[in-house]
Write a protein that holds these residues in place. Structure first.
Motif, short mmCIF file in Angstrom:
data_model
loop_
_atom_site.label_atom_id
_atom_site.label_comp_id
_atom_site.label_asym_id
_atom_site.label_seq_id
_atom_site.Cartn_x
_atom_site.Cartn_y
_atom_site.Cartn_z
N PHE A 1 0.85 -1.18 0.00
CA PHE A 1 0.00 0.00 0.00
C PHE A 1 0.89 1.24 0.00
N VAL A 2 0.29 2.40 -0.20
CA VAL A 2 1.01 3.67 -0.15
C VAL A 2 0.87 4.24 1.25
N HIS A 3 1.98 4.62 1.86
CA HIS A 3 1.94 5.15 3.22
C HIS A 3 1.09 6.42 3.25
N PRO A 4 0.14 6.53 4.18
CA PRO A 4 -0.81 7.65 4.18
C PRO A 4 -0.18 9.01 4.43
N THR A 5 0.99 9.06 5.03
CA THR A 5 1.63 10.34 5.32
C THR A 5 2.80 10.64 4.39
N THR A 6 3.68 9.67 4.22
CA THR A 6 4.88 9.91 3.42
C THR A 6 4.66 9.75 1.93
N GLY A 7 3.62 9.02 1.53
CA GLY A 7 3.39 8.73 0.13
C GLY A 7 4.29 7.65 -0.43
N LYS A 8 5.10 7.06 0.44
CA LYS A 8 6.02 6.02 0.02
C LYS A 8 5.29 4.69 -0.17
N GLU A 9 5.70 3.95 -1.20
CA GLU A 9 5.11 2.63 -1.41
C GLU A 9 5.70 1.65 -0.39
N MET A 10 4.82 0.98 0.33
CA MET A 10 5.23 0.02 1.35
C MET A 10 4.87 -1.38 0.86
N PHE A 11 5.77 -2.34 1.10
CA PHE A 11 5.49 -3.71 0.69
C PHE A 11 6.04 -4.67 1.74
N PHE A 12 5.19 -5.63 2.15
CA PHE A 12 5.56 -6.57 3.18
C PHE A 12 5.32 -7.99 2.69
N ASP A 13 6.21 -8.89 3.11
CA ASP A 13 6.11 -10.29 2.73
C ASP A 13 6.26 -11.15 3.98
N SER A 14 5.35 -12.09 4.15
CA SER A 14 5.36 -12.95 5.33
C SER A 14 5.70 -14.39 4.93
N GLU A 15 6.60 -14.99 5.67
CA GLU A 15 6.93 -16.39 5.43
C GLU A 15 5.71 -17.28 5.68
N ILE A 16 5.56 -18.30 4.86
CA ILE A 16 4.48 -19.26 5.11
C ILE A 16 4.72 -19.93 6.46
N PRO A 17 3.73 -19.97 7.35
CA PRO A 17 3.95 -20.53 8.69
C PRO A 17 4.29 -22.02 8.66
N ALA A 18 4.84 -22.48 9.77
CA ALA A 18 5.41 -23.83 9.83
C ALA A 18 4.40 -24.92 9.49
N ASP A 19 3.15 -24.78 9.95
CA ASP A 19 2.18 -25.86 9.71
C ASP A 19 1.88 -26.00 8.22
N MET A 20 1.70 -24.89 7.54
CA MET A 20 1.38 -24.95 6.12
C MET A 20 2.60 -25.33 5.29
N ALA A 21 3.80 -24.85 5.71
CA ALA A 21 5.02 -25.23 5.00
C ALA A 21 5.27 -26.73 5.08
N ALA A 22 5.03 -27.30 6.28
CA ALA A 22 5.21 -28.74 6.45
C ALA A 22 4.21 -29.52 5.60
N LEU A 23 2.99 -29.00 5.51
CA LEU A 23 1.95 -29.64 4.70
C LEU A 23 2.37 -29.68 3.23
N VAL A 24 2.83 -28.55 2.71
CA VAL A 24 3.25 -28.49 1.31
C VAL A 24 4.43 -29.43 1.07
N ASP A 25 5.37 -29.46 2.00
CA ASP A 25 6.52 -30.37 1.86
C ASP A 25 6.09 -31.82 1.78
N ARG A 26 5.11 -32.21 2.58
CA ARG A 26 4.59 -33.59 2.54
C ARG A 26 4.04 -33.92 1.16
N TRP A 27 3.30 -32.99 0.58
CA TRP A 27 2.73 -33.24 -0.73
C TRP A 27 3.80 -33.24 -1.82
N ARG A 28 4.85 -32.45 -1.63
CA ARG A 28 5.97 -32.49 -2.59
C ARG A 28 6.61 -33.87 -2.61
#
Length: 359
Positions: free
Chosen positions: A324-351
């Motif tokens: 999103f664009v910061h409401p005061t600075t006008g700077k573009e902000m971008f955040f990325d979250s690691e897939i949590p352990a339970d879902m990562a383990a699930l995907v690994d099992r299916w791999r």
């Protein structure tokens, strides 16, 4: 702005117009809303009359309330086709008093990934309810924020001009932005309303999604046969417009890992849209994803899937990125979250399964 506030309004109206699931009903009735038709009121169906006056209400919900005797005109129950006349007193009654929510600060751990004077970004774990409401009046993310910001004199957790800008479901993990000032919330809310934010989710879904990418469009509204579910209404004026874009990241045996990008933000949007195209989210109990929907009938395979359910005991959905664009600075902000352990383990099992196919 109503489009952006869709989820919040739906939950508030449901809480008022639908019976409590865990409370014993009584013969005493309590008035929740009252509207008096003016002298110049033309004849108008009561469901339309109420929809025009109640933010977040839909005609379907009003009609359901009328069916169970919750809509009254001049103290008498009426059906949804009753035509309101001048000076009619229209009320909504329930078998419980109206509950005024007060946000109580509670010391609940939070994963704050960014914070400044205007806003903060939270990485929410699965299992944490976002906002107090039906059945969950404490122990929510909002209660946790009230505690975290208790020493900030400008932050009032009971002020709707502050706080959460959007929501994700209880058993969905991932990123949320919270406004600490009214100006910040107004600015961020407009970005969600105008669809200029960037939101991408990771989801593991049942079945092999054939197309590498696609667009799902279909109005989403409350399922008339099951109030705990949402449903897609491809035609007509039911529900609200919803658009989801998806890209297949991996095909793993009998499931697919996909990225979903939201153009709108409806209740259960990804869960409902993916089910609509035949790819229910893995272990999504509410929509049947906790059953073995694809695969073979061997005992080993069934046990493998049950083990996968145990590894990730919730719908496999994670709000991975937020921009999103910061409401005061006008700077573009971008955040990325690691897939949590339970879902990562699930995907690994299916791999592993997709590679070996020993089951």
């Amino acid at each position: 702005m109503d489009e952006f506030l869709d989820d919040r309004d739906d939950e508030q109206v449901d809480d008022l117009l639908m019976p409590e699931e865990d409370e014993t009903s009584s013969n005493q009735l309590y008035e929740h809303f009252r509207f008096v038709a003016d002298k110049g009121q033309s004849l108008l169906r009561v469901d339309k009359f109420l929809v025009d006056r109640m933010m977040g209400a839909t005609r379907n919900r009003i009609q359901l309330a009328a069916e169970v005797g919750c809509i009254r005109v001049n103290d008498k129950p009426v059906k949804s086709n009753y035509r309101v006349k001048p000076l009619d007193v229209v009320s909504i009654v329930m078998d419980r008093p109206r509950r005024e929510l007060e946000i109580i600060p509670e010391e609940i751990p939070l994963n704050i990934v960014y914070e400044d004077d205007d806003l903060l970004v939270v990485d929410k774990p699965a299992g944490l309810v976002v906002h107090p409401g039906h059945g969950n009046y404490t122990g929510t993310l909002v209660n946790a924020l009230a505690w975290y910001l208790k020493d900030d004199p400008a932050y009032d957790p009971n002020d709707p001009a502050l706080g959460l800008v959007h929501r994700i479901d209880k058993d969905t993990s991932g990123l949320l932005v919270v406004a600490k000032k009214p100006e910040a919330k107004a600015h961020l809310s407009l970005q969600f309303f105008h669809k200029t934010t960037r939101r991408a989710y990771r989801a593991l879904v049942w079945g092999i999604v054939r197309e590498d990418e696609g667009r799902i469009e279909g109005n989403i509204g409350r399922n008339p046969r099951d109030r705990m579910q949402m449903a897609v209404f491809p035609e007509g004026d039911q529900g609200k417009t919803a658009v989801t874009h998806y890209t297949v990241l991996e095909r793993l045996g009998y499931v697919s890992l996909v990225e979903c990008r939201l153009e709108t933000g409806r209740t259960h949007q990804i869960r409902v849209h993916m089910r609509h195209i035949g790819h229910t989210l893995f272990n999504d109990e509410r929509y049947g994803g906790n059953e073995i929907l694809k695969g073979n009938t061997t005992t080993k395979y069934k046990q493998f899937v049950q083990n996968c359910f145990a590894i990730c005991p919730r719908q496999a959905l994670h709000a991975k990125t937020l921009g999103f664009v910061h409401p005061t600075t006008g700077k573009e902000m971008f955040f990325d979250s690691e897939i949590p352990a339970d879902m990562a383990a699930l995907v690994d099992r299916w791999r592993v399964y997709a590679t070996t196919k020993e089951l």
